[in-house]
Design a protein around this motif. Structure first.
Motif, mmCIF file in Angstrom:
data_model
loop_
_atom_site.group_PDB
_atom_site.id
_atom_site.type_symbol
_atom_site.label_atom_id
_atom_site.label_comp_id
_atom_site.label_asym_id
_atom_site.label_seq_id
_atom_site.Cartn_x
_atom_site.Cartn_y
_atom_site.Cartn_z
ATOM 1 N N SER A 35 1.060 -1.155 0.559
ATOM 2 C CA SER A 35 0.048 0.130 -0.069
ATOM 3 C C SER A 35 1.111 1.548 -0.194
ATOM 4 O O SER A 35 2.314 1.186 -0.122
ATOM 5 N N ALA A 36 0.212 2.381 -0.519
ATOM 6 C CA ALA A 36 0.827 3.606 0.065
ATOM 7 C C ALA A 36 1.947 4.045 1.065
ATOM 8 O O ALA A 36 2.445 4.541 1.410
ATOM 9 N N ALA A 37 1.132 3.579 2.366
ATOM 10 C CA ALA A 37 1.968 4.030 3.578
ATOM 11 C C ALA A 37 2.457 2.812 3.880
ATOM 12 O O ALA A 37 3.827 3.794 5.009
ATOM 13 N N ASP A 38 2.708 1.799 3.290
ATOM 14 C CA ASP A 38 3.891 0.911 3.212
ATOM 15 C C ASP A 38 5.189 1.278 2.605
ATOM 16 O O ASP A 38 6.008 1.692 3.304
ATOM 17 N N ALA A 39 4.472 1.670 1.812
ATOM 18 C CA ALA A 39 5.825 2.604 0.614
ATOM 19 C C ALA A 39 6.402 3.976 1.519
ATOM 20 O O ALA A 39 7.764 3.751 1.703
ATOM 21 N N GLU A 40 5.623 4.562 1.753
ATOM 22 C CA GLU A 40 6.128 5.282 2.791
ATOM 23 C C GLU A 40 7.118 5.588 4.107
ATOM 24 O O GLU A 40 7.698 6.156 4.227
ATOM 25 N N LYS A 41 6.133 4.123 4.510
ATOM 26 C CA LYS A 41 7.450 3.880 5.880
ATOM 27 C C LYS A 41 8.633 3.246 5.089
ATOM 28 O O LYS A 41 9.238 3.116 6.230
ATOM 29 N N ASN A 42 8.681 2.325 3.999
ATOM 30 C CA ASN A 42 9.484 1.441 3.825
ATOM 31 C C ASN A 42 10.581 3.031 3.696
ATOM 32 O O ASN A 42 11.787 3.037 4.128
ATOM 33 N N LEU A 43 10.007 4.154 2.429
ATOM 34 C CA LEU A 43 11.176 5.272 2.228
ATOM 35 C C LEU A 43 11.898 5.653 3.511
ATOM 36 O O LEU A 43 12.934 6.809 3.829
#
Length: 126
Positions: free
Chosen positions: A29-37
């Motif tokens: 998800s977009a939230a997971d991508a932001e967290k990983n970034l």
């Protein structure tokens, strides 16, 4: 046996989520991508900070080491000068006191000369 598979186990909760398919796992998800970034960026900043701190500490240690090496060289030169001075003084202590001794001592330590002597100054030792 079929009844056994269809029955819900008593120790298993009834609200278990449905298994996730491979396509759902592959698309975070977009939230997971932001967290990983954010985590990735934080790790990069932390690594860069550690590298900069290590570099600063290494340079400071090199400067201190160089300063101590220079001090050691100066002290070694002083030691050599004092050894020469000690050997000269031992020579005068052990030498028999006569006119030659008095003349040599007066010339070296008191800068005294005979009135008829010609004195030449040399700037090599200064």
């Amino acid at each position: 046996m079929e009844e056994r598979h269809n029955q819900v186990r008593k120790d298993e909760p009834e609200n278990t989520p449905a298994p996730v398919t491979e396509s759902e796992q592959a698309q975070p998800s977009a939230a997971d991508a932001e967290k990983n970034l954010g985590k990735s960026m934080l790790m990069k900043v932390a690594l860069a900070s550690v590298l900069v701190a290590s570099l600063v500490i290494s340079i400071a240690n090199l400067m201190v080491t160089n300063q101590l090496r220079n001090q050691t060289d100066e002290y070694q030169a002083q030691i050599e000068n004092y050894k020469e001075k000690i050997s000269r003084l031992k020579y005068y202590i052990n030498k028999e006191v006569d006119d030659e001794y008095i003349i040599e001592y007066a010339r070296e330590y008191l800068d005294m000369y005979f009135p008829d002597e010609e004195i030449y100054y040399n700037d090599v030792n200064e």
